[in-house]
Design a protein around this motif. Structure first.
Motif, PDB file in Angstrom:
ATOM      1  N   UNK A 282      -6.547 -11.464 -16.250  1.00  0.00           N
ATOM      2  CA  UNK A 282      -7.180 -10.691 -15.175  1.00  0.00           C
ATOM      3  C   UNK A 282      -7.330  -9.247 -15.639  1.00  0.00           C
ATOM      4  N   UNK A 283      -8.569  -8.891 -15.963  1.00  0.00           N
ATOM      5  CA  UNK A 283      -8.898  -7.566 -16.481  1.00  0.00           C
ATOM      6  C   UNK A 283     -10.139  -7.032 -15.765  1.00  0.00           C
ATOM      7  N   UNK A 284     -10.380  -5.721 -15.814  1.00  0.00           N
ATOM      8  CA  UNK A 284     -11.550  -5.167 -15.130  1.00  0.00           C
ATOM      9  C   UNK A 284     -12.845  -5.481 -15.859  1.00  0.00           C
ATOM     10  N   UNK A 285     -13.918  -5.626 -15.097  1.00  0.00           N
ATOM     11  CA  UNK A 285     -15.255  -5.704 -15.661  1.00  0.00           C
ATOM     12  C   UNK A 285     -15.698  -4.301 -16.096  1.00  0.00           C
ATOM     13  N   UNK A 286     -16.736  -4.219 -16.933  1.00  0.00           N
ATOM     14  CA  UNK A 286     -17.265  -2.903 -17.291  1.00  0.00           C
ATOM     15  C   UNK A 286     -17.668  -2.120 -16.042  1.00  0.00           C
ATOM     16  N   UNK A 287     -17.393  -0.853 -16.054  1.00  0.00           N
ATOM     17  CA  UNK A 287     -17.744   0.066 -14.957  1.00  0.00           C
ATOM     18  C   UNK A 287     -16.960  -0.185 -13.674  1.00  0.00           C
ATOM     19  N   UNK A 288     -15.856  -0.936 -13.757  1.00  0.00           N
ATOM     20  CA  UNK A 288     -15.025  -1.134 -12.572  1.00  0.00           C
ATOM     21  C   UNK A 288     -14.446   0.201 -12.117  1.00  0.00           C
ATOM     22  N   UNK A 289     -14.502   0.447 -10.806  1.00  0.00           N
ATOM     23  CA  UNK A 289     -13.953   1.666 -10.240  1.00  0.00           C
ATOM     24  C   UNK A 289     -13.110   1.339  -9.020  1.00  0.00           C
ATOM     25  N   UNK A 290     -11.911   1.891  -8.974  1.00  0.00           N
ATOM     26  CA  UNK A 290     -11.064   1.717  -7.800  1.00  0.00           C
ATOM     27  C   UNK A 290     -11.492   2.705  -6.721  1.00  0.00           C
ATOM     28  N   UNK A 291     -11.482   2.246  -5.483  1.00  0.00           N
ATOM     29  CA  UNK A 291     -11.774   3.144  -4.366  1.00  0.00           C
ATOM     30  C   UNK A 291     -10.628   4.137  -4.209  1.00  0.00           C
ATOM     31  N   UNK A 292     -10.909   5.253  -3.572  1.00  0.00           N
ATOM     32  CA  UNK A 292      -9.872   6.240  -3.317  1.00  0.00           C
ATOM     33  C   UNK A 292      -8.914   5.749  -2.235  1.00  0.00           C
ATOM     34  N   UNK A 293      -7.678   6.224  -2.276  1.00  0.00           N
ATOM     35  CA  UNK A 293      -6.717   5.926  -1.217  1.00  0.00           C
ATOM     36  C   UNK A 293      -6.167   4.523  -1.282  1.00  0.00           C
ATOM     37  N   UNK A 294      -5.663   4.065  -0.132  1.00  0.00           N
ATOM     38  CA  UNK A 294      -4.959   2.781  -0.056  1.00  0.00           C
ATOM     39  C   UNK A 294      -5.853   1.597  -0.376  1.00  0.00           C
ATOM     40  N   UNK A 295      -7.130   1.660   0.029  1.00  0.00           N
ATOM     41  CA  UNK A 295      -8.034   0.535  -0.232  1.00  0.00           C
ATOM     42  C   UNK A 295      -8.167   0.292  -1.736  1.00  0.00           C
ATOM     43  N   UNK A 296      -8.031   1.343  -2.522  1.00  0.00           N
ATOM     44  CA  UNK A 296      -8.101   1.205  -3.971  1.00  0.00           C
ATOM     45  C   UNK A 296      -6.936   0.445  -4.569  1.00  0.00           C
TER      46      UNK A 296
ATOM     47  N   UNK B 259       0.840  -1.199   0.000  1.00  0.00           N
ATOM     48  CA  UNK B 259       0.000   0.000   0.000  1.00  0.00           C
ATOM     49  C   UNK B 259       0.878   1.253   0.000  1.00  0.00           C
ATOM     50  N   UNK B 260       1.129   1.786  -1.186  1.00  0.00           N
ATOM     51  CA  UNK B 260       1.992   2.956  -1.309  1.00  0.00           C
ATOM     52  C   UNK B 260       1.400   4.179  -0.627  1.00  0.00           C
ATOM     53  N   UNK B 261       0.066   4.251  -0.562  1.00  0.00           N
ATOM     54  CA  UNK B 261      -0.586   5.392   0.063  1.00  0.00           C
ATOM     55  C   UNK B 261      -0.348   5.465   1.563  1.00  0.00           C
ATOM     56  N   UNK B 262       0.072   4.355   2.165  1.00  0.00           N
ATOM     57  CA  UNK B 262       0.232   4.305   3.617  1.00  0.00           C
ATOM     58  C   UNK B 262       1.672   4.606   4.034  1.00  0.00           C
ATOM     59  N   UNK B 263       2.603   4.551   3.099  1.00  0.00           N
ATOM     60  CA  UNK B 263       3.979   4.865   3.453  1.00  0.00           C
ATOM     61  C   UNK B 263       4.973   3.860   2.910  1.00  0.00           C
ATOM     62  N   UNK B 264       6.230   4.032   3.262  1.00  0.00           N
ATOM     63  CA  UNK B 264       7.293   3.151   2.799  1.00  0.00           C
ATOM     64  C   UNK B 264       7.224   1.804   3.517  1.00  0.00           C
ATOM     65  N   UNK B 265       7.908   0.814   2.967  1.00  0.00           N
ATOM     66  CA  UNK B 265       7.862  -0.540   3.523  1.00  0.00           C
ATOM     67  C   UNK B 265       9.135  -1.276   3.144  1.00  0.00           C
ATOM     68  N   UNK B 266       9.409  -2.369   3.839  1.00  0.00           N
ATOM     69  CA  UNK B 266      10.566  -3.172   3.478  1.00  0.00           C
ATOM     70  C   UNK B 266      10.288  -3.911   2.169  1.00  0.00           C
ATOM     71  N   UNK B 267      11.344  -4.300   1.487  1.00  0.00           N
ATOM     72  CA  UNK B 267      11.182  -5.094   0.283  1.00  0.00           C
ATOM     73  C   UNK B 267      10.600  -6.456   0.641  1.00  0.00           C
ATOM     74  N   UNK B 268       9.771  -6.985  -0.253  1.00  0.00           N
ATOM     75  CA  UNK B 268       9.161  -8.298   0.000  1.00  0.00           C
ATOM     76  C   UNK B 268      10.219  -9.372   0.223  1.00  0.00           C
ATOM     77  N   UNK B 269      11.323  -9.256  -0.493  1.00  0.00           N
ATOM     78  CA  UNK B 269      12.384 -10.262  -0.357  1.00  0.00           C
ATOM     79  C   UNK B 269      13.036 -10.240   1.018  1.00  0.00           C
ATOM     80  N   UNK B 270      12.833  -9.167   1.785  1.00  0.00           N
ATOM     81  CA  UNK B 270      13.474  -9.040   3.098  1.00  0.00           C
ATOM     82  C   UNK B 270      12.574  -9.432   4.264  1.00  0.00           C
ATOM     83  N   UNK B 271      11.397  -9.926   3.974  1.00  0.00           N
ATOM     84  CA  UNK B 271      10.490 -10.303   5.068  1.00  0.00           C
ATOM     85  C   UNK B 271      11.080 -11.427   5.928  1.00  0.00           C
ATOM     86  N   UNK B 272      11.892 -12.265   5.325  1.00  0.00           N
ATOM     87  CA  UNK B 272      12.500 -13.364   6.079  1.00  0.00           C
ATOM     88  C   UNK B 272      13.749 -12.973   6.843  1.00  0.00           C
ATOM     89  N   UNK B 273      14.167 -11.721   6.719  1.00  0.00           N
ATOM     90  CA  UNK B 273      15.373 -11.265   7.421  1.00  0.00           C
ATOM     91  C   UNK B 273      15.073 -10.763   8.827  1.00  0.00           C
TER      92      UNK B 273
END
Length: 384
Positions: free
Chosen positions: A322-336, A77-91
């Motif tokens: 994997x493609x959007x259906x007609x009238x697909x809309x992303x929510x605003x912010x991180x949930x989108x 979720x880029x809208x929520x802030x920075x994060x560790x790399x996925x590859x580093x979760x096991x570190x």
């Protein structure tokens, strides 16, 4: 509503921890490949979701458990802030596993206080999304645990009574569907993901779909025919994947003293030819269909036929991007960011699997993964 959501919250949160009970403490932090996250991370990330999107935004005077956790346990979720790399979760040997369980207990207690006095429909919907998010991670947790143990040289047993790949087909027939125009998409009033919305009509031609999934025995015939060395059966990307990775069998299959074995969560055992095939990727599914002179269903064909199908044992590859259906809309912010930004280079799977959490499946559910991925409980249904 509050009482109902509290009961559901407790049940789902408890189940995540139940999945982890057979683990030893050393198992919690292992990440053997980028896409399979450690159990400890799943426990924390699902907790982070409730803290970040609900408690921090709506609970009065909420005190954050640990200021570092947003960086450590944010997924994408880029809208929520920075994060560790996925590859580093096991570190992350720290924070320790017991600290993660403290985090879960702290957030759960705060959520109980918050939910006891909430009636806002939008907040309840967000909590429901968080619970469905946790159920998704319960299945990911189970498959990530299997990947971790299944790549341990001694093939440790997760639970001797927990074999998820022993199920067999209950019939061997097929179903004919007439050409026509059909409605696609979620039409109920309960929870669904945004990518299931946008009910629309599609036309399909006549087709016949198997009411059974491909078995280990059928796939073994495919292997023994030399299929993994016959480029004529493979999509170009699939053939590149086979050669780059020297693939000769499905994930978790091992030939030992001339006989095929596979790893299950109950340990290493001989391949049961009658059991339903599992852990197959899109490239393998498509090549098998080509070998059989058949094809994979589109996601629309699958949904149209679903009421007549026995489904739910394996996530079933479709031939739909994997493609959007007609009238697909992303929510605003991180949930989108939850689904919409992943509509690239992924194929749709339909149904559910033996690892899917209870009450987390429906005919309109659209799962999606990269075509090379097979660590989920995936299988093959054919169409002609």
């Amino acid at each position: 509503m509050s009482k109902e959501i509290i009961t559901t919250f407790k049940t789902i949160r408890k189940h995540t921890e139940t999945i982890c009970k057979p683990l030893q403490i050393e198992d919690y932090s292992i990440q053997v490949v980028q896409f399979a996250s450690p159990a400890k991370w799943h426990l924390a990330h699902t907790t982070w979701f409730f803290e970040t999107f609900i408690l921090k935004n709506y609970a009065q005077n909420y005190v954050e458990f640990d200021a570092n956790f947003n960086f450590l346990f944010n997924s994408y979720y880029n809208n929520v802030g920075t994060r560790i790399l996925q590859t580093n979760r096991g570190n992350m040997s720290r924070p320790a596993t017991d600290k993660i369980y403290e985090y879960r207990a702290y957030v759960d207690a705060k959520m109980m206080e918050f939910l006891s006095d909430v009636s806002d429909a939008e907040i309840i919907d967000l909590v429901t999304l968080g619970l469905n998010h946790e159920q998704q991670h319960q299945e990911l947790l189970m498959t990530d645990i299997k990947y971790m143990l299944g790549h341990n040289p001694i093939f440790p047993v997760y639970d001797a009574d927990f074999n998820l790949i022993k199920d067999t087909n209950s019939n061997a027939d097929s179903i004919k569907i007439k050409a026509g125009i059909y409605k696609i998409g979620y039409q109920g009033n309960d929870f669904c993901y945004d990518i299931e919305l946008g009910v629309h009509q599609v036309y399909v031609d006549d087709f016949e779909i198997n009411n059974h999934l491909v078995t280990n025995g059928e796939y073994l015939e495919f292997m023994e025919s030399g299929a993994y060395s016959d480029f004529n059966l493979w999509l170009d990307d699939g053939w590149s994947w086979v050669n780059k990775n020297d693939i000769k069998s499905p994930l978790y299959w091992y030939k030992i003293e001339g006989e095929w074995h596979y790893y299950s969560l109950s340990g290493l055992q001989k391949v049961d030819k009658n059991a339903i095939l599992s852990h197959i990727n899109y490239y393998e599914a498509n090549a098998f269909a080509e070998w059989k002179g058949m094809r994979l269903p589109t996601e629309f064909e699958w949904e149209i036929a679903s009421q007549q199908l026995n489904w739910g044992k394996r996530w079933e590859w479709t031939n739909s991007a994997f493609l959007p259906y007609p009238n697909f809309e992303k929510a605003n912010g991180a949930v989108g960011e939850y689904n919409g930004k992943f509509m690239s280079n992924k194929m749709v799977l339909r149904g559910a699997s033996v690892a899917t959490s209870q009450n987390h499946s429906r005919p309109t559910y659209r799962n999606f993964f990269n075509p090379s991925e097979s660590w989920q409980f995936t299988g093959i249904r054919l169409v002609k």
